[in-house]
Structure formats: C-alpha cells, structure tokens
Design a protein around this motif. Structure first.
Motif, PDB file in Angstrom:
ATOM      1  N   LEU A 247       0.897  -0.966   0.115  1.00 51.60           N
ATOM      2  CA  LEU A 247      -0.004  -0.056   0.150  1.00 51.60           C
ATOM      3  C   LEU A 247       0.792   1.254   0.304  1.00 51.60           C
ATOM      4  O   LEU A 247       0.628   2.684  -0.664  1.00 51.60           O
ATOM      5  N   ALA A 248       2.153   1.128   0.768  1.00 52.47           N
ATOM      6  CA  ALA A 248       2.690   2.516   0.871  1.00 52.47           C
ATOM      7  C   ALA A 248       3.684   2.937  -0.322  1.00 52.47           C
ATOM      8  O   ALA A 248       3.836   3.772  -1.277  1.00 52.47           O
ATOM      9  N   VAL A 249       4.321   1.231  -0.279  1.00 54.43           N
ATOM     10  CA  VAL A 249       4.699   1.967  -1.613  1.00 54.43           C
ATOM     11  C   VAL A 249       3.685   2.387  -3.983  1.00 54.43           C
ATOM     12  O   VAL A 249       4.106   2.804  -4.523  1.00 54.43           O
ATOM     13  N   ASP A 250       2.579   1.749  -3.467  1.00 49.04           N
ATOM     14  CA  ASP A 250       1.556   1.974  -4.183  1.00 49.04           C
ATOM     15  C   ASP A 250       1.132   3.570  -4.173  1.00 49.04           C
ATOM     16  O   ASP A 250       0.979   3.957  -5.325  1.00 49.04           O
ATOM     17  N   GLY A 251       1.466   4.378  -3.533  1.00 45.87           N
ATOM     18  CA  GLY A 251       1.141   5.595  -3.097  1.00 45.87           C
ATOM     19  C   GLY A 251      -0.384   5.627  -3.071  1.00 45.87           C
ATOM     20  O   GLY A 251      -0.769   5.097  -3.144  1.00 45.87           O
ATOM     21  N   PRO A 252      -1.151   7.216  -2.347  1.00 47.27           N
ATOM     22  CA  PRO A 252      -2.388   7.051  -2.443  1.00 47.27           C
ATOM     23  C   PRO A 252      -3.012   7.083  -3.686  1.00 47.27           C
ATOM     24  O   PRO A 252      -3.062   7.775  -4.772  1.00 47.27           O
ATOM     25  N   LYS A 253      -3.824   6.187  -3.862  1.00 45.82           N
ATOM     26  CA  LYS A 253      -4.664   5.779  -4.404  1.00 45.82           C
ATOM     27  C   LYS A 253      -5.936   4.890  -4.313  1.00 45.82           C
ATOM     28  O   LYS A 253      -5.559   3.936  -3.245  1.00 45.82           O
ATOM     29  N   ALA A 254      -7.035   4.664  -4.790  1.00 45.31           N
ATOM     30  CA  ALA A 254      -8.114   3.413  -4.838  1.00 45.31           C
ATOM     31  C   ALA A 254      -7.012   1.505  -4.986  1.00 45.31           C
ATOM     32  O   ALA A 254      -6.634   1.382  -5.459  1.00 45.31           O
ATOM     33  N   PRO A 255      -7.115   1.459  -3.367  1.00 49.28           N
ATOM     34  CA  PRO A 255      -6.442  -0.094  -4.184  1.00 49.28           C
ATOM     35  C   PRO A 255      -6.871  -0.861  -4.797  1.00 49.28           C
ATOM     36  O   PRO A 255      -8.225  -1.426  -4.907  1.00 49.28           O
ATOM     37  N   ASN A 256      -5.811  -1.696  -5.418  1.00 49.62           N
ATOM     38  CA  ASN A 256      -6.567  -3.197  -6.115  1.00 49.62           C
ATOM     39  C   ASN A 256      -6.739  -4.218  -4.758  1.00 49.62           C
ATOM     40  O   ASN A 256      -5.698  -5.032  -5.063  1.00 49.62           O
ATOM     41  N   VAL A 257      -7.910  -4.252  -4.583  1.00 49.17           N
ATOM     42  CA  VAL A 257      -8.140  -5.836  -3.671  1.00 49.17           C
ATOM     43  C   VAL A 257      -7.565  -6.956  -3.756  1.00 49.17           C
ATOM     44  O   VAL A 257      -6.818  -7.503  -3.886  1.00 49.17           O
ATOM     45  N   SER A 258      -8.450  -7.602  -5.113  1.00 44.82           N
ATOM     46  CA  SER A 258      -8.011  -8.789  -5.501  1.00 44.82           C
ATOM     47  C   SER A 258      -6.359  -8.994  -6.144  1.00 44.82           C
ATOM     48  O   SER A 258      -5.661  -9.461  -5.859  1.00 44.82           O
ATOM     49  N   ARG A 259      -5.477  -7.767  -6.636  1.00 42.85           N
ATOM     50  CA  ARG A 259      -4.053  -8.109  -7.070  1.00 42.85           C
ATOM     51  C   ARG A 259      -3.711  -8.083  -5.439  1.00 42.85           C
ATOM     52  O   ARG A 259      -2.820  -8.876  -5.348  1.00 42.85           O
ATOM     53  N   LEU A 260      -4.446  -7.493  -4.707  1.00 45.67           N
ATOM     54  CA  LEU A 260      -3.340  -7.292  -3.420  1.00 45.67           C
ATOM     55  C   LEU A 260      -3.579  -8.357  -2.719  1.00 45.67           C
ATOM     56  O   LEU A 260      -3.065  -9.017  -1.689  1.00 45.67           O
ATOM     57  N   ARG A 268     -10.101 -11.291  -0.262  1.00 45.40           N
ATOM     58  CA  ARG A 268     -10.259 -10.519  -0.475  1.00 45.40           C
ATOM     59  C   ARG A 268     -10.839  -9.638   0.694  1.00 45.40           C
ATOM     60  O   ARG A 268     -10.941  -8.456   1.112  1.00 45.40           O
ATOM     61  N   ALA A 269     -11.366 -10.475   1.476  1.00 42.68           N
ATOM     62  CA  ALA A 269     -12.177  -9.836   2.484  1.00 42.68           C
ATOM     63  C   ALA A 269     -11.505  -9.681   3.985  1.00 42.68           C
ATOM     64  O   ALA A 269     -11.323  -8.457   4.725  1.00 42.68           O
ATOM     65  N   VAL A 271      -8.257  -8.961   3.157  1.00 42.48           N
ATOM     66  CA  VAL A 271      -7.357  -7.699   2.853  1.00 42.48           C
ATOM     67  C   VAL A 271      -8.041  -6.081   2.907  1.00 42.48           C
ATOM     68  O   VAL A 271      -7.597  -5.509   3.623  1.00 42.48           O
ATOM     69  N   MET A 272      -9.509  -6.746   3.098  1.00 42.13           N
ATOM     70  CA  MET A 272     -10.237  -5.165   3.682  1.00 42.13           C
ATOM     71  C   MET A 272     -10.030  -4.992   5.119  1.00 42.13           C
ATOM     72  O   MET A 272      -9.812  -4.007   5.976  1.00 42.13           O
ATOM     73  N   ASN A 273     -10.529  -6.319   5.557  1.00 40.63           N
ATOM     74  CA  ASN A 273      -9.992  -6.062   6.814  1.00 40.63           C
ATOM     75  C   ASN A 273      -8.450  -5.938   8.051  1.00 40.63           C
ATOM     76  O   ASN A 273      -8.125  -4.957   8.715  1.00 40.63           O
ATOM     77  N   TYR A 274      -7.221  -6.397   7.055  1.00 41.91           N
ATOM     78  CA  TYR A 274      -6.504  -6.094   7.113  1.00 41.91           C
ATOM     79  C   TYR A 274      -5.942  -4.247   7.835  1.00 41.91           C
ATOM     80  O   TYR A 274      -5.271  -4.158   7.633  1.00 41.91           O
ATOM     81  N   ILE A 275      -6.882  -3.718   6.010  1.00 44.41           N
ATOM     82  CA  ILE A 275      -6.503  -2.502   6.038  1.00 44.41           C
ATOM     83  C   ILE A 275      -7.088  -1.638   7.105  1.00 44.41           C
ATOM     84  O   ILE A 275      -7.163  -0.686   7.061  1.00 44.41           O
ATOM     85  N   LYS A 276      -8.545  -2.312   7.251  1.00 48.34           N
ATOM     86  CA  LYS A 276      -8.841  -1.633   8.663  1.00 48.34           C
ATOM     87  C   LYS A 276      -8.214  -1.322  10.246  1.00 48.34           C
ATOM     88  O   LYS A 276      -8.055  -0.669  10.833  1.00 48.34           O
ATOM     89  N   TYR A 277      -7.273  -2.456   9.870  1.00 46.44           N
ATOM     90  CA  TYR A 277      -6.035  -2.922  11.219  1.00 46.44           C
ATOM     91  C   TYR A 277      -5.543  -1.975  11.298  1.00 46.44           C
ATOM     92  O   TYR A 277      -4.529  -1.226  12.157  1.00 46.44           O
ATOM     93  N   LEU A 278      -5.198  -1.686  10.026  1.00 45.16           N
ATOM     94  CA  LEU A 278      -3.938  -0.740   9.748  1.00 45.16           C
ATOM     95  C   LEU A 278      -4.234   1.192  10.261  1.00 45.16           C
ATOM     96  O   LEU A 278      -3.635   1.630  10.466  1.00 45.16           O
ATOM     97  N   ALA A 279      -5.858   0.903   9.625  1.00 46.19           N
ATOM     98  CA  ALA A 279      -5.753   2.596   9.797  1.00 46.19           C
ATOM     99  C   ALA A 279      -6.101   2.494  11.263  1.00 46.19           C
ATOM    100  O   ALA A 279      -6.022   3.800  11.474  1.00 46.19           O
ATOM    101  N   GLU A 280      -6.548   1.477  12.160  1.00 46.84           N
ATOM    102  CA  GLU A 280      -6.982   1.956  13.339  1.00 46.84           C
ATOM    103  C   GLU A 280      -5.252   1.934  14.268  1.00 46.84           C
ATOM    104  O   GLU A 280      -5.063   3.019  15.510  1.00 46.84           O
ATOM    105  N   ALA A 281      -4.669   1.097  13.430  1.00 49.62           N
ATOM    106  CA  ALA A 281      -3.196   0.973  14.173  1.00 49.62           C
ATOM    107  C   ALA A 281      -2.173   3.088  14.166  1.00 49.62           C
ATOM    108  O   ALA A 281      -1.382   2.654  14.335  1.00 49.62           O
ATOM    109  N   ARG A 282      -3.422   3.575  12.498  1.00 44.97           N
ATOM    110  CA  ARG A 282      -2.804   4.312  12.238  1.00 44.97           C
ATOM    111  C   ARG A 282      -0.984   4.623  11.544  1.00 44.97           C
ATOM    112  O   ARG A 282      -0.452   5.255  11.797  1.00 44.97           O
TER     113      ARG A 282
END
Length: 394
Positions: A247-260, A268-269, A271-282
């Motif tokens: 996510l960091a090296v991709d830069g600010p953009k919409a994530p390609n969840v399938s590729r990730l 995919r689900a 991945v979305m949970n992990y993204i949420k946890y990373l956001a909660e960890a700031r």
C-alpha cells in the motif's frame, strides 16, 4: 509498592515535556475514569508523567504511575493493586499500556465500583475500541486521542514561540489576518519540510537515528498493536506487513484488492480487514466517497502522516502525495474527509470542496466553490490559503 513509588518519583523528576499538548486542556480531569488512546510513539507516557508533575509533587504518594509492562502484574490484577494503593491514601492511579493486562477492562470496572474516591487515567493503543468492544466500560470512561505533533506544536518546540491554534472556520474566513500575525515572528516554510520529514513523532528529539526509530515503531504497531490487541495469530504477521508495504509503495490511490489478495495469498475480505486494522493503528488513512464506509472499497488509501512516507524504502517521494497526506492528516482529528473516485478535490464535512495544489502551478482553473490549499507559498488571498496553516488546527 515501595518500588513503584521510587520508580514514579524518578520518572516524574526526569520528565520535562518541551511543548504543551492541547489535549491537556481538553480532558475533563474531574472524571473518575479517563482513557487516553494514541498511536505508538506520540508521547502517551510523557503525557501521563507530565500530568503527574503538573499536579503533584514527585514524592506525593496520592499519585502513582505504573506501567503494565512490569512483570509484577502477570501475577496480580489491576484491581487488587489499585485497592492497596487506595487503602493507603492513593487518589490518582496512572496506568500506562493498560492492554498488556489480559482482563484490563473488567479490572478497571472493578476499580470503578470498589473505590469511589480513586481516579484512574490509563493509556492504550489507537487500535483499542474502548466502548464498542468493552461494554463494561460504557458510561464510566471518557475517551480521548493523543495525536503526534501538529506543525504548530513542532514550531513552538523548535523556535521557542507560543503560537495558538485555530479552528478550521477561523482559518477559512480569517487566514489573511492570521498569517499577518505569524509571519513577522517566523518564516513557516523554513520549518515545514523538516516537519513533513520528521516532526510528527516526538522521538525526533532523541539522540538516535530517526528513521531507524520510526521503522522500529512501525514494526511494533503491527506486531503488538494489531496482532496482540486484535488477537491475530503470529503466522499472519508477514501478510499484514507485506500488505502495508505494498500500500505504501503504491502511493495514495484506490487499492486493487484482488491483486493485493493474490500478492499476500489471502481472501479479499481478509485484505479489507487488514486495511481496517492498519488504519486503526494509524499507519494508513482510508478515504471513502460520501455515504460509504468499511467494508466498501475506499477511494484512496494513503499513509497516516508524511513522516511514514520517508521511512519506506525504496519509494518515490512525490511532492503532491506528501502535501495531500499532510492535508488529510491535519484534518483527521476533528473533521471528516471524503473523496469520490474521479475527483481531484476532497470534500470536508460533506460540504466544502478543497483542492491541494502547488502555488506555482498556473494551469489550474480556479473555481469560487473550492478552497485551494496551496503549498510553496506562505501567504494566501480569498479562497487561496497556504497549506501550512492547517498545521495550526491543534
């Protein structure tokens, strides 16, 4: 108990917060149960100790700081310890890293019910959901968030000044007057790049390599704040770290969840949970279109603050990405930021359009319904406002 008092006295005597944190004035200190959350590295321990120093003599046994890292608490609960402290005249118990105690929320509830004259102030990770995930604390805890340094706090620290903060409305409607008060005192752009690089986390003051210290902190956010608090098995740690890096090296953009999902070999689900946890960890910020939220796909994922961008290697640091990251991070404390997929502007509080742009870019067509937050300038006029001024929101 004596060993804890000796440690408390030493720590308080050697604490000297070099900048006053606005949160100190926002907290209702009359409350009996206060929770201070924040991402790792923003100064929660110093915050507790500074409160003790400001309100009690270092040897005053009515106040005691303890850290749940102490192995003593592996064999004794918070409630029993607090009871002994209270019985001997204790009034304020400051508990650092409360989540290290397995049954911390139940123990805090016992303290609240058993010791009516005791105030408890505790710190915890930004990942914790104090009320949503701990119903026993509903109605008794007042929760607050301690953030990293704002640009204003960084300036006050590095220049010895005492600049005040402003609301977003004050900045929007009176920015020309505000900048006329600030510019005779300092030149903000002389300090702005330093802040973007290393000014968000207080540990830049330490005599250690900042980037290495930040990398260590980022690893602790995933290894402790996410795995421990969310009770995720250790074998999944590499997937979370790999996702964050991608996510960091991709830069600010919409994530390609399938590729990730394919890259880290999970669903995919997940991945979305992990993204949420990373956001909660700031570690990241997630931006959605208006009316949408998790688990919907976000419009944009960006790192939580600009300091993190410089710590990721190898990465191409783009000025526009840095400035948009600063914009979102500055507003995140008290405002809602949205963006739809095709827009080059942000919508703040679902009403005002903002665009982050270079003051030297003459190709941008100006619109009266948009606020232009411009970098590479110290002054503004009308709906064109210097971006650095958002660093004065807290």
């Amino acid at each position: 108990m004596e060993a804890f008092f000796r440690t408390h006295t030493y720590l308080v005597e050697h604490t000297n917060a070099q900048v006053h944190r606005n949160l100190m004035d926002e907290i209702d200190w009359d409350a009996r149960m206060i929770g201070v959350k924040g991402t790792r590295g923003v100064g929660k321990t110093t915050f507790l100790l500074q409160y003790a120093k400001d309100n009690f003599a270092p040897t005053d046994r009515r106040c005691l700081y303890v850290n749940m890292n102490n192995f003593y608490f592996q064999g004794r609960g918070i409630a029993d310890f607090a009871g002994e402290f209270y019985k001997n005249g204790g009034k304020v118990l400051l508990i650092d890293q409360v989540f290290k105690e397995p049954n911390w929320s139940r123990e805090l509830r016992l303290c609240y019910d058993r010791y009516p004259g005791l105030k408890i102030v505790f710190t915890g990770s930004s990942v914790m959901r104090l009320k949503e995930e701990n119903p026993e604390l509903n109605g008794i805890v007042k929760s607050y968030n301690l953030r990293g340094f704002s640009f204003r706090e960084f300036l006050n620290l590095t220049t010895g000044k005492n600049f005040q903060s402003y609301t977003l409305d004050e900045i929007l409607h009176d920015h020309e007057h505000i900048t006329r008060k600030i510019l005779p005192e300092i030149s903000p752009l002389k300090y702005f790049q330093d802040y973007l690089h290393h000014g968000f986390y207080p540990f830049f003051l330490e005599q250690r390599n900042f980037s290495e210290n930040l990398l260590k902190t980022m690893n602790m956010m995933t290894e402790v704040d996410i795995l421990l608090i969310k009770q995720i098995e250790l074998k999944y740690l590499t997937k979370i770290k790999k996702l964050f890096y991608q996510l960091a090296v991709d830069g600010p953009k919409a994530p390609n969840v399938s590729r990730l999902a394919k890259d880290i070999q999970t669903s995919r689900a997940t991945v979305m949970n992990y993204i949420k946890y990373l956001a909660e960890a700031r570690l990241i910020n997630i931006i959605y279109p208006i009316g949408e939220e998790f688990p919907k796909k976000p419009t944009k994922v960006m790192l939580h603050n600009s300091n993190l961008i410089y710590a990721i290697y190898p990465i191409v640091v783009k000025t526009q990405d840095i400035m948009e990251t600063f914009f979102v991070n500055a507003l995140w404390k008290d405002h809602k930021v949205n963006q739809s997929g095709k827009d080059n502007f942000f919508l703040v509080d679902e009403k005002q359009k903002f665009r982050v742009c270079d003051a030297h870019n003459s190709k941008i067509r100006m619109s009266t319904d948009t606020i232009y937050m411009r970098y590479n300038t110290e002054i503004g006029r009308d709906n064109k406002i210097p971006l650095w001024l958002l660093g004065f929101l807290y």
